[in-house]
Scaffold this motif. Sequence first.
Motif, PDB file in Angstrom:
ATOM      1  N   PRO A 231      -1.279  -5.400  -4.737  1.00 52.42           N
ATOM      2  CA  PRO A 231      -1.335  -5.167  -3.296  1.00 52.42           C
ATOM      3  C   PRO A 231      -0.470  -4.008  -2.826  1.00 52.42           C
ATOM      4  CG  PRO A 231      -0.074  -7.114  -3.775  1.00 52.42           C
ATOM      5  CD  PRO A 231      -0.725  -6.709  -5.053  1.00 52.42           C
ATOM      6  N   TYR A 232       0.425  -3.522  -3.669  1.00 52.18           N
ATOM      7  CA  TYR A 232       1.298  -2.438  -3.223  1.00 52.18           C
ATOM      8  C   TYR A 232       0.675  -1.071  -3.463  1.00 52.18           C
ATOM      9  CZ  TYR A 232       4.550  -6.269  -3.214  1.00 52.18           C
ATOM     10  OH  TYR A 232       5.137  -7.464  -2.962  1.00 52.18           O
ATOM     11  N   VAL A 233      -0.485  -1.061  -4.092  1.00 52.85           N
ATOM     12  CA  VAL A 233      -1.095   0.221  -4.452  1.00 52.85           C
ATOM     13  C   VAL A 233      -1.976   0.708  -3.306  1.00 52.85           C
ATOM     14  CG1 VAL A 233      -2.533   1.376  -6.131  1.00 52.85           C
ATOM     15  CG2 VAL A 233      -1.055  -0.466  -6.841  1.00 52.85           C
ATOM     16  N   ASN A 234      -1.911   2.023  -3.053  1.00 53.85           N
ATOM     17  CA  ASN A 234      -2.637   2.515  -1.895  1.00 53.85           C
ATOM     18  C   ASN A 234      -4.104   2.831  -2.170  1.00 53.85           C
ATOM     19  OD1 ASN A 234      -2.402   4.878  -3.313  1.00 53.85           O
ATOM     20  ND2 ASN A 234      -0.797   5.727  -2.026  1.00 53.85           N
TER      21      ASN A 234
ATOM     22  N   GLY B  86       0.801  -1.221   0.000  1.00 50.60           N
ATOM     23  CA  GLY B  86       0.000   0.000   0.000  1.00 50.60           C
ATOM     24  C   GLY B  86       0.828   1.263   0.000  1.00 50.60           C
ATOM     25  N   THR B  87       1.945   1.239  -0.715  1.00 53.14           N
ATOM     26  CA  THR B  87       2.801   2.413  -0.649  1.00 53.14           C
ATOM     27  C   THR B  87       2.908   3.174  -1.965  1.00 53.14           C
ATOM     28  OG1 THR B  87       4.608   0.879  -0.971  1.00 53.14           O
ATOM     29  CG2 THR B  87       4.284   1.729   1.244  1.00 53.14           C
ATOM     30  N   ILE B  88       2.434   2.587  -3.050  1.00 53.20           N
ATOM     31  CA  ILE B  88       2.586   3.336  -4.304  1.00 53.20           C
ATOM     32  C   ILE B  88       1.216   3.814  -4.783  1.00 53.20           C
ATOM     33  CG2 ILE B  88       4.676   2.095  -4.921  1.00 53.20           C
ATOM     34  CD1 ILE B  88       3.126   0.592  -6.989  1.00 53.20           C
TER      35      ILE B  88
ATOM     36  N   VAL C  71       1.549   3.729 -10.817  1.00 50.37           N
ATOM     37  CA  VAL C  71       1.259   2.511 -11.575  1.00 50.37           C
ATOM     38  C   VAL C  71       0.989   2.857 -13.041  1.00 50.37           C
ATOM     39  CG1 VAL C  71      -0.296   0.565 -11.805  1.00 50.37           C
ATOM     40  CG2 VAL C  71       0.368   1.351  -9.560  1.00 50.37           C
ATOM     41  N   PHE C  72       0.278   3.938 -13.237  1.00 47.11           N
ATOM     42  CA  PHE C  72      -0.022   4.394 -14.596  1.00 47.11           C
ATOM     43  C   PHE C  72       1.261   4.534 -15.411  1.00 47.11           C
ATOM     44  CE2 PHE C  72      -0.525   8.144 -17.391  1.00 47.11           C
ATOM     45  CZ  PHE C  72      -1.524   7.676 -18.231  1.00 47.11           C
TER      46      PHE C  72
ATOM     47  N   LEU D 290       9.961  -1.530  -4.360  1.00 48.94           N
ATOM     48  CA  LEU D 290       9.057  -1.064  -5.402  1.00 48.94           C
ATOM     49  C   LEU D 290       8.778   0.430  -5.280  1.00 48.94           C
ATOM     50  CD1 LEU D 290       7.305  -1.869  -7.779  1.00 48.94           C
ATOM     51  CD2 LEU D 290       5.436  -2.226  -6.206  1.00 48.94           C
ATOM     52  N   GLU D 291       8.747   0.917  -4.054  1.00 47.60           N
ATOM     53  CA  GLU D 291       8.418   2.329  -3.864  1.00 47.60           C
ATOM     54  C   GLU D 291       9.422   3.197  -4.614  1.00 47.60           C
ATOM     55  OE1 GLU D 291       8.072   3.175   0.245  1.00 47.60           O
ATOM     56  OE2 GLU D 291       7.274   5.185  -0.111  1.00 47.60           O
TER      57      GLU D 291
END
Lengths: 404, 536, 366
Positions: free
Chosen positions: C205-208, C5-7, C12-13, C138-139
């Motif tokens: 899952p890394y997207v906030n 949940g950090t990016i 992502v776009f 990833l961040e």
Amino acid sequence: MSATHKKLLLLLFISIIFLSGCWDRKEINQIGFAVGLGIDKDGDNYQIITQMALPSLLEGGGGGDEPPVWVVGGKGRTVFEAIRDVNTRSARRPFWGHLNVIVIGEEVAKDGLIPVIDLLSRGQELRRSNYIVIAQGKARDILEAQPKLESINAIFISQLIENRTGQSVAPAVTINDLLITLSSSGIESVLPRISALEQESFLPPKKEEGGDSPEGEEKPKEILELRGTGIFKNDKLIDWMDEETTRGYLWVRGQVRGGIIVVENPSEPGANISLEIKSNKSKITPRVENGKIAIDINISSTFNLVENAGFVSVESKATMQDLRQRASEAIRKEVNKAIKKAQENKTDILGLGEHVRVQYPGMWREIQWSELFHTVEIRVNTEAVIQEAAMTLKPVTPPSQRSK
Amino acid sequence: MVKKTNKLTKRTQLSKKNKEEIKADVQPISTDLQVNLDNIKEVFTKCSDIVFREFLIGYQAPVKAALIYVDGLTDKVAIHDYILKSLTLEARASKPNIELNLDDIYKWIEESTITVAEKKQVENLDDVMSGFLSGDTALLMDGWSKALVIGTKGWASRGISEPDSEVVIRGPREGFTETVRINTSMIRRRLHSNKLKIEGRKIGTYTQTDVVVLYMDGIVNPKIVKEVHKRLDGINEVDSILETGCIEQYIEDHPYSPFPQIQYTERPDKVVAYLLEGRVIIMVDGSPDCLIAPTVFIQFLQSPEDYYSRILMSTVLRWIRFIGVFTAVTLPALYIAITTFHQEMIPTNLALSISGAREGVPFPALIEALIMEISLELLREASVRLPGAIGSTLGIVGALIVGQAAVEAKLVAPQMVIIVALTAIGSFTVPSFAASIPLRLIRFPLMILGAIFGLYGVMLGWIGILVHMISLKSFGFPYLAPLAPLRISELKDVLIRAPRWQMMTAPQFRKPTEKPPKSFLRKPYVKNLKGAGKND
Amino acid sequence: MIKRGTISPRQVFFILIMLLTGIYILILPRHLVTIVGTDGWLVLLVGGFVSSLMLFFINKISRKFPGKTVVEFAPVVMGLFLGKLLGGILVVYYTFLAAVSLRIFAEMLKSVLLSDTPRWVVVVALVALITWIVQNGLEDIARFTELLAPIILLLLIAAFLGDVRYMEAIRLRPMFQSAALPLLEGFLSSLSYFGIIIVLLMLYPYVNAPKKLTITSLLALAFAVLITIGFFIGAVATFGIYETGRMAWPVIELVKMVRVGEFLERVESLFLSVWLSIAFINVSVLAFCSVSGWTQLINAENYRKLTYPIMLSLLLLSLWPRDLLDVLGLYSLNFTYGFLITLIIPFFIFVVSQFHKGEKNDVSNP
């Protein structure tokens, strides 16, 4: 990321630096700038003429008589072998990234361009946007000529090509254009013609200078002229077009960017009017009529009136109309010349086949265009618009001629 | 974050032990004055600057008393007129209307006779000692198990002057001095707000340096204040703090990075602006520089002047600085890469003239560039150390004469001299000296990479720099913000300098809930006028 | 384990656009031209549309298991063995894509810029940097992308515009001349080309703000389709289909033609540096997916320690093919069969997950 890992990565990176030998490095003063390339034939062998710039002479500001270029040749069974042959005679490795122009000898062109052009399309250093011209006679004469204004003659030639707009008497062809026309079906290649001439052919020699220069000693020619076009069938040079025919060709291709058309003043026989070409558009429409292909070429152009050598003004609407008629007639004459030339040689330099292929792809697969082209009926419609009468409306008129 | 604190405590563990040994014996104040004095004198043997003045208060049943102060650290006039005179002459004349027992006498002395504003009661000898060591005067009285520390700080200090390292054309000329109280006063003078909090503490086992933390309560994100205090707690036991630079090294996030993660400044107006943005300021006594936390990289390219001068001009100037930074970091590397790898990129005539100029230069471009760049750094370092007038002479000698001679001796090509000169000029456009040093140093590895891989190497180098900068954090805030992570609304103070009335949205450092107060919604005067016209 | 949940969706776009228009665009026009001639744009357009269907499945299943990557939720849906197998295939696919991207970039660099520099030096230097950023997580990759992607996109568009003057519409015609079979092959190729969007399954899952991702990913796909078609059309309109089919790197040749004004020619070295950043972003993201995928696959504790062996094998894998033709052969495998992985797997998991309850309620999304 922990510190040890970081150090490891850093070590890896540094080791690359020390392991490296700077493989591709070439100092700028250790390469020879090949600015011009000429290709001639010598029997079965290719003869390469490389024109290398001499930076040390250039730096001095061009002082002295010696031109800051060095012409060096090489021979080989293939062009590449010949180019490598040059390396044996040049202390600095020739660098082709700054090539300005490629001059192809007439003989080479007659034997076919494919063996030459393949190398040019592969070279890593060469640019596809390089200009390519065809020499009348030997390429060597062109590259050894010593024109004024530019100290390096290859740069002179490339500027000549870029400034061709003044007259529209030769096309400008890059390696890319040539490669495309060579590989596409429905269009054949052309190349501009360059010739080296004596000063005397344009300015009549002064009488007393004749005795000065001893007979027999050959002076390098001073004039380079870009005029006319070589036309190809497949990759072989088969004929030349003169400048009027060339402009006819350019009209069809929509590439006329300038130049003058001289027509007679409709209301004053014997007096000429110069019209400057401003723009040119052409539209090619193939039609199938009764199973036969016919092609319409519509050419529209705009002109500026720049010179009226007579006394009678052309302001009136009717005269202008007449003038337009004459101008478009003049265009039609040039275009017809070009079409005639192409059809005589059975080579479709005008690219009409391309339009047939695009419009009637089904039919295209069944016909043999190169066999058909010279029989195709081609109709030319031209249209001229005269925009403005330069700065003055009326011609210079002596009082005796004025109507009272 | 856990890892981080470990790191921090590790850095300070050593000094912690020392402190524990010292802290073990806290000496109480004895009721016998002589014992106290003997104790203090024993501690301060061979300290000629400590003055002990014993005297009597009252004359019927005089109380023995002593003043202790450090000569030179105190305001002598205050001691003479407001302590000694009050306690001896004036105390004798005034008559308290109540019958006094012994305790009341001390109270009476403390409250009614001393005419100095600042005073503090302390209960052990250590506090007494640290009190007079910091410039105050200690008053000990016989029979009293407490002591008074009276504020008489006053020492010779440098006057307020213009900071040399951060020169502006427009804007205040005041700079901080070495005295922390003068510095806080300069802030308070600009910020008459009860929200301005100034928290003090002492750091350094030996130096006991005053460290002051400033922030705007209600604007600052409380997390940052907490983090700052946590980190300062971590270094409570170091031996000495001589300058803000010492603190900076202890508390910054990535001490091995070439990039400074805490900015320092000498300018009070800058500090106030940052306070209002919600940042925490750390000041140290004895240093004119104060620290700004958290810091993002882009700050180093902003000058306070940007906000004072006109909108268009400051935007243009900012871009000139960006170009300057790019030049300083990359230009020599680009030059090397292009002239030794990508000659085809140079226009033909230029390529020929460079080639002609390099004719006879024996070195490869990299070595040529290194020679020039290193001599440039030598010159720069040399001229910093020399006094002003000689420094600039040296610059001229170096730049003109050495450069000219090097070209004529065919050691370097004239183009290289141009490149190196541009690099130097570019690095001078960075308003902050602290940031210009890493930028200057980075260009050396870039040059080497450029000489190995050409433009590919230069780009690899840049990617490396960016990867590093992106991974940096300052007090938990990403260093490259608002560029990465991108915050479009904040770019208006990065790529351009938006009009003041448009910079209303809260910067990232503010307390998350805090909305800018109504008074922040400003309009240019002209707009207000137009609005008024419509109403009429 | 990396913090989730950090990016942001915007990051992502940009990541998706960089992946979709990145390295493989170098070889795409040539590949399509040899199959379908001038109809490549059509194939790309249709492929883009069908890929949005793929996106639909990806978004659906990822939302059903918030906070979990495909490698983690596939065993939940499909049973341990099948789930791990599917996850494994995907992870291997990511590794494969990363290695091939690396090699294609190295080949391109070698043939255009650094002809005498050994290939491994170029690759090792790049891999070292990639290892560094993959270690950082990833961040950082996302931030790097966000910082550079807009600049890269602007430069790509500038390159396209710089070539407009060489383009001739007639070279794009006649259209719709391809037979059905080549069209199908081209369509599958373009589907496989866009299939790289499957990395979204690992990024989810890394997207906030996962809710925004549907729109974001669709936008990214649309944008990428546009750019890809632009470059295809650009290449064909400039060189004609015969020449395009003859070239190793049509897009680079296109860039070579760009002139800045009348004085700056041959700016391709500059654009190659741009492609370096594209390659860096591409391989970093793919390598991250690969590394975190392996970590989750074998339930390893430490993500960082696994980076080294995987980056090393990636390096060796990328150096394995002998020459460019081998690489292209290898990648044409992906052009032909890639859709099997990128379309079928999400679809399969989606269908099976319809019978599964999902975990919407028990996992709180950060």
